[in-house]
Design a protein around this motif. Structure first.
Motif, PDB file in Angstrom:
ATOM      1  N   LEU A 109       0.829  -1.210   0.000  1.00 18.79           N
ATOM      2  CA  LEU A 109       0.000   0.000   0.000  1.00 18.79           C
ATOM      3  C   LEU A 109       0.858   1.254   0.000  1.00 18.79           C
ATOM      4  O   LEU A 109       0.542   2.237  -0.666  1.00 18.79           O
ATOM      5  CB  LEU A 109      -0.929  -0.011   1.225  1.00 18.79           C
ATOM      6  N   LEU A 122      -7.356   4.633  -4.731  1.00 25.75           N
ATOM      7  CA  LEU A 122      -7.471   3.788  -3.547  1.00 25.75           C
ATOM      8  C   LEU A 122      -8.332   4.446  -2.478  1.00 25.75           C
ATOM      9  O   LEU A 122      -9.163   3.791  -1.839  1.00 25.75           O
ATOM     10  CB  LEU A 122      -6.087   3.476  -2.978  1.00 25.75           C
ATOM     11  N   GLN A 126     -11.861   3.062  -0.990  1.00 25.07           N
ATOM     12  CA  GLN A 126     -12.042   2.816   0.442  1.00 25.07           C
ATOM     13  C   GLN A 126     -13.347   3.411   0.969  1.00 25.07           C
ATOM     14  O   GLN A 126     -13.892   2.930   1.961  1.00 25.07           O
ATOM     15  CB  GLN A 126     -10.854   3.369   1.220  1.00 25.07           C
ATOM     16  N   GLU A 129     -15.725   0.579   0.465  1.00 26.30           N
ATOM     17  CA  GLU A 129     -15.085  -0.722   0.646  1.00 26.30           C
ATOM     18  C   GLU A 129     -16.050  -1.803   1.139  1.00 26.30           C
ATOM     19  O   GLU A 129     -15.914  -2.974   0.774  1.00 26.30           O
ATOM     20  CB  GLU A 129     -13.870  -0.619   1.570  1.00 26.30           C
ATOM     21  N   SER A 154      -4.591  -3.726   0.570  1.00 19.91           N
ATOM     22  CA  SER A 154      -5.143  -2.417   0.210  1.00 19.91           C
ATOM     23  C   SER A 154      -5.545  -1.577   1.417  1.00 19.91           C
ATOM     24  O   SER A 154      -6.057  -0.472   1.262  1.00 19.91           O
ATOM     25  CB  SER A 154      -6.356  -2.593  -0.712  1.00 19.91           C
ATOM     26  N   THR A 156      -7.789  -2.371   3.860  1.00 22.60           N
ATOM     27  CA  THR A 156      -9.196  -2.505   4.240  1.00 22.60           C
ATOM     28  C   THR A 156      -9.337  -2.663   5.753  1.00 22.60           C
ATOM     29  O   THR A 156      -8.530  -3.338   6.392  1.00 22.60           O
ATOM     30  CB  THR A 156      -9.805  -3.742   3.549  1.00 22.60           C
TER      31      THR A 156
END
Length: 224
Positions: A109, A122, A126, A129, A154, A156
């Motif tokens: 990331l 990204l 999110q 997500e 990523s 999360t």
């Protein structure tokens, strides 16, 4: 690009391993199950508990596909398999997610975030997500262990991952168990798991819904 691969070589190899292993291991297990069907039919409660504990690890580390485990459980246990399968999926998700975190350590990331455009995409992803995780889990064809890794890499949130992932797995889990309950022979189930027009329609529906939904959110994140 070469620098990115070099810095994440182990991470990339681990992800590749998770995508390949289910195909190799499940064929060996299939042979064993077919040749030991009567013994499995005689499993005690303790035997099944042990089997599901082992499945937590085999699914988390891509030794067996989740759909494969659900199909076999439905065949041997019927709808009684639903609760243990659901719990097993949840634990396997947690194990896969946390293991990927330890292996990667946030490097993947961090490197992606060095590129402003990628970082923005990204961040946009999110925001949605929970929905993205749910849609990814909905599809029977997206590798379970690989998606564990990708969501972990990523950044999360674990709570969203476990909750949305659990909800997303429910339709495909119920479908797999139902297909297992309808099978007359274990060999036929393993070799032709989606035989029958209704099961094929339902599987295509899950895959189509997943692809369309994920496509929408990815396009939304890129265009923002």
């Amino acid at each position: 690009m070469l620098d990115f691969i070099r810095k994440n070589s182990f991470t990339i190899l681990y992800t590749f391993f998770l995508g390949l292993m289910p195909l190799l291991v499940s064929s060996s297990i299939s042979y064993w199950v077919i040749t030991h069907e009567q013994e499995i039919q005689a499993f005690t409660f303790q035997n099944w508990i042990l089997a599901f504990v082992v499945a937590c690890f085999t699914m988390a580390f891509a030794l067996t596909p989740t759909t494969f485990i659900a199909l076999l459980s439905g065949y041997f246990l019927g709808w009684k398999a639903f609760l243990p399968i659901a719990i097993t999926y949840w634990i396997a998700s947690f194990l896969g997610f946390k293991t990927a975190q330890v292996i990667d350590g946030g490097r993947f990331l961090q490197i992606l975030s060095e590129k402003p455009k990628v970082k923005q995409v990204l961040e946009n992803l999110q925001k949605d997500e929970f929905k993205i995780i749910l849609l990814a889990r909905l599809s029977p064809v997206l590798p379970f262990a690989v998606t564990n890794v990708l969501f972990s890499f990523s950044g999360t949130k674990l709570r969203n991952f476990l909750t949305a992932g659990f909800l997303g797995m429910l339709p495909r889990t119920m479908l797999s168990i139902w297909i297992g309950t309808q099978a007359q022979e274990i060999k036929k189930l393993i070799e032709h798991p989606s035989e029958g027009s209704l099961s094929q329609i339902l599987i295509l529906g899950l895959i189509g819904g997943s692809i369309l939904g994920l496509g929408y959110f990815i396009k939304k994140a890129v265009e923002k």
